[in-house]
Enzyme design. Structure first.
Site, short mmCIF file in Angstrom:
data_model
loop_
_atom_site.label_atom_id
_atom_site.label_comp_id
_atom_site.label_asym_id
_atom_site.label_seq_id
_atom_site.Cartn_x
_atom_site.Cartn_y
_atom_site.Cartn_z
N ASP A 182 30.29 67.94 138.23
CA ASP A 182 30.99 66.78 137.67
C ASP A 182 31.07 66.68 136.14
O ASP A 182 32.15 66.56 135.58
CB ASP A 182 30.33 65.49 138.17
CG ASP A 182 30.05 65.54 139.67
OD1 ASP A 182 30.43 66.53 140.31
OD2 ASP A 182 29.46 64.59 140.18
N GLU A 420 17.24 67.29 143.34
CA GLU A 420 18.66 67.63 143.29
C GLU A 420 18.86 68.74 142.24
O GLU A 420 19.60 69.69 142.46
CB GLU A 420 19.43 66.37 142.90
CG GLU A 420 20.93 66.48 142.98
CD GLU A 420 21.62 65.20 142.53
OE1 GLU A 420 20.93 64.24 142.12
OE2 GLU A 420 22.86 65.17 142.56
C1 9WN Z 1 30.38 63.02 143.29
C2 9WN Z 1 26.42 65.33 146.64
C3 9WN Z 1 27.28 65.56 145.41
C4 9WN Z 1 27.48 67.06 145.11
C5 9WN Z 1 28.10 67.30 143.75
C6 9WN Z 1 27.28 66.54 142.70
C7 9WN Z 1 27.23 65.06 143.04
C8 9WN Z 1 28.85 63.16 143.37
C9 9WN Z 1 28.22 62.07 142.51
O1 9WN Z 1 26.64 64.89 144.32
O2 9WN Z 1 28.53 64.52 142.95
O3 9WN Z 1 30.99 63.87 144.20
O4 9WN Z 1 28.30 60.90 142.93
O5 9WN Z 1 27.69 62.36 141.44
O6 9WN Z 1 27.81 66.74 141.43
O7 9WN Z 1 28.15 68.67 143.47
O8 9WN Z 1 28.28 67.62 146.10
O9 9WN Z 1 25.22 66.04 146.53
#
Ligand code: 9WN
Length: 447
Positions: A182, A420
Site C-alpha cells: 500500500d 504482520e
Molecule cells: C488494504 C491484509 C492486507 C494485505 C495487504 C496489506 C494490508 C489493507 C489495509 O492488509 O492492506 O488492502 O487495510 O491496510 O498491505 O498486502 O493483503 O493482510
C-alpha cells in the site's frame, strides 16, 4: 531459547502455534487475514493461507479457495476483499459501492479492485503438499484443481484483457492497494498527483485504533488519497475499462507483472497435468512470456534493477524497494544481468546488511533515504514476501538460496507472535499480531 529479549520457539512448538493461529482466525468458510485489524478475507492472503491450511487439512485448504472463487466477479476479476458480516473495517462494501456493479456475484459483498495474482502458485503448492501426504489428499487437491483451473484462467484473462496495455507492457494497477504494498515509496510520486476532491465524502479510520502505534500504519494524508481513488472507482461504476480511463493513479507494477508471469506459467503447467485445452494453455504461456519480457525491459540500464512505470507522468519510477528484484521471480534476464541482480540482493544494501536480525531482504533497502524500519511497506521485513522469493528460487533451481530464505524466514518469525511485519534490526513484530498469512508461510516452511 532467547536472543536479546526475543524468545525463540523450537520448530515443533512454532508449527503448533502457527496452526493455532489459523484455527483461531477461522470463521468456518474463511480464515480472516487477522483477528482484529482485518476481519475479512483478502485475495492474496487467502492464497497463502490456503497453502498453510493444506498442512493441517487439505479439505479445509480447498474450502478456503472455494470461498474466494465464489466471490470472483462474472468478468473474471478476483476482488481484493471478500467481506464477512463484520463491519469493523473501513472502507467496507457500502463505501466501495460495488453492490450496483452488474458483474459482481449476487450473494457476496466485495471490494472493487484486485491484488497480486498468486493463486495459481498456492494451488501448485497445495497439490504438492497433498501428494506428499497421502493418495486420498492428493485426489482431493487434484479434483479441486480441475474445478478451479477454468476460474483461475478467467482471472488471468481478465488481467491480460484489462490491465496489460499502456504501461510499457507491465500490468497496470489503479490503486496502491492493488499492489499489496500500500504505502511503499514506489507509489510516493504517483500519489502526489492524486489530489482528493473537495467532495470526498467524510470518513473515520478504524485501522489506527487497532494497532499499538498508529505510526506503523499509513498517514491520514495517504488515506485521503486512498479514499479519493475509491471514490473515482465508484463513480466509474467499477467498469474495468472506464476505471483505467478515469483513475488518477495508473501505474505499471513490475512486481505484480512478475507474479503474473510466474503464476501464468505455473497455471499453464498445471493445465498440462490436468488435461486442460491446449489452446488455453498456450495462451497462458503467451501472457507469461509477455509479462516476463516487460519485467526484464523495465530494468534500469545502469543499476540493473527493475522499475515501475507511472502512466500519467510517462516516467519510470526508481525506488530501492524489494520490487526491484522482481525479475528473479519470473526469469527472463540475460545470465550476466541476473547474476548481478542476485549479487545486489545478497549484498550489504539488502539481505547482507550486517545489522539485520535475519538475512532476508527488507521491503526497502536500509541504504535508501526512504527507509523507515517501523513503517509498514517502507522498511520492515515481511515473511510472506520472503516465502514468495524463496519459493521462486527453489523453482529456478537455486536450492542454496531457497533454503537460506526458509531458514532465515523461520528465524525472523521464531518469536511465535506471527507479526504482520517485523522491524528488521530488532525483530520486533509490528502491525497486527497473529496475522494469518505469516502463520501460513511459517507452517509451510516448517512442514
Ligand atoms: C488494504 C491484509 C492486507 C494485505 C495487504 C496489506 C494490508 C489493507 C489495509 O492488509 O492492506 O488492502 O487495510 O491496510 O498491505 O498486502 O493483503 O493482510
Amino acid at each position: 531459547t532467547a536472543t536479546g529479549n526475543r524468545v525463540a520457539h523450537r520448530p515443533t512448538s512454532l508449527a503448533a502455534r502457527a496452526a493455532t493461529v489459523l484455527r483461531d482466525n477461522d470463521t468456518g468458510s474463511l480464515v480472516t487475514a487477522s483477528p482484529r485489524l482485518y476481519p475479512h478475507m483478502w485475495s492474496w492472503d487467502a492464497a497463502f493461507i490456503a497453502m498453510g491450511l493444506a498442512h493441517i487439512d487439505v479439505h479445509r485448504a480447498v474450502r478456503e479457495l472455494r470461498t474466494l472463487l465464489a466471490a470472483q466477479w462474472h468478468d473474471g476479476m478476483i476482488p481484493h476483499i471478500v467481506f464477512t458480516g463484520d463491519d469493523d473495517y473501513f472502507p467496507g462494501p457500502d463505501r466501495w459501492g460495488t453492490d450496483d456493479a452488474p458483474q459482481r456475484p449476487r450473494d457476496v459483498r466485495t471490494s472493487g479492485i484486485c491484488q497480486p495474482p498468486v493463486h495459481a502458485i498456492a494451488l501448485r503448492r497445495i497439490i504438492d503438499t497433498a501428494r506428499r501426504t497421502s493418495k486420498a489428499d492428493a485426489a482431493i487437491a487434484e479434483d479441486f484443481a480441475r474445478d478451479a483451473w477454468p476460474s483461475l484462467r478467467r482471472w488471468h484473462r481478465w488481467i491480460a484483457r484489462h490491465r496489460m496495455s499502456g504501461a510499457r507492457g507491465l500490468v497496470t494497477i489503479v490503486h496502491g492497494w492493488e499492489s499489496g504494498m500500500d504505502n511503499s515509496p514506489r507509489w510516493d510520486a504517483p500519489y502526489l498527483a492524486v489530489r482528493p476532491g473537495a467532495d470526498l465524502p467524510p470518513y473515520v479510520r478504524l485501522d489506527v485504533l487497532k494497532v499499538d502505534d498508529p505510526g506503523q500504519r499509513p498517514s491520514d494524508d495517504e488515506y485521503d488519497r486512498y479514499l479519493w481513488l475509491v471514490e473515482q472507482l465508484r463513480r466509474a461504476g467499477h467498469q474495468p475499462d472506464r476505471v483505467v480511463e478515469t483513475s488518477a493513479f495508473l501505474v505499471g507494477d513490475v512486481f505484480v507483472t512478475a507474479v503474473f508471469a510466474l503464476a501464468s506459467e505455473t497455471l499453464a503447467d498445471l493445465g498440462a497435468e490436468l488435461g486442460a485445452p491446449a489452446a488455453e494453455i498456450a495462451e497462458l504461456r503467451k501472457w507469461a512470456g509477455q509479462a516476463r519480457d516487460a519485467t526484464a525491459r523495465s530494468c534500469h540500464p545502469e543499476t540493473g534493477k527493475a522499475r515501475d512505470f507511472d502512466v500519467h507522468a510517462g516516467t519510470w519510477l526508481d525506488t530501492d524497494s524489494l520490487a526491484a528484484f522482481s525479475p528473479l521471480l519470473c526469469g527472463g534476464l540475460p545470465a550476466a544481468a541476473e547474476e548481478r541482480l542476485v549479487a545486489t540482493l545478497d549484498g550489504p544494501a539488502w539481505s547482507g546488511h550486517p545489522d539485520l536480525i535475519a538475512a532476508v531482504p527488507p521491503s526497502v533497502s536500509p541504504h535508501s533515504e526512504d527507509f523507515d524500519p517501523r513503517q509498514y511497506w517502507r522498511g520492515p521485513q515481511w515473511p510472506v514476501l520472503i516465502w514468495l522469493f524463496g519459493w521462486a528460487f527453489g523453482l529456478r533451481g537455486w536450492e542454496r538460496h531457497a533454503s537460506e530464505f526458509r531458514a532465515q524466514g523461520v528465524h525472523l518469525a521464531s518469536d511465535g507472535s506471527f507479526g504482520e511485519y517485523y522491524e528488521p534490526f530488532t525483530g520486533e513484530p509490528l502491525g497486527s499480531p497473529n496475522q494469518s498469512w505469516t502463520a501460513a508461510v511459517v507452517l509451510d516452511w516448517l512442514c
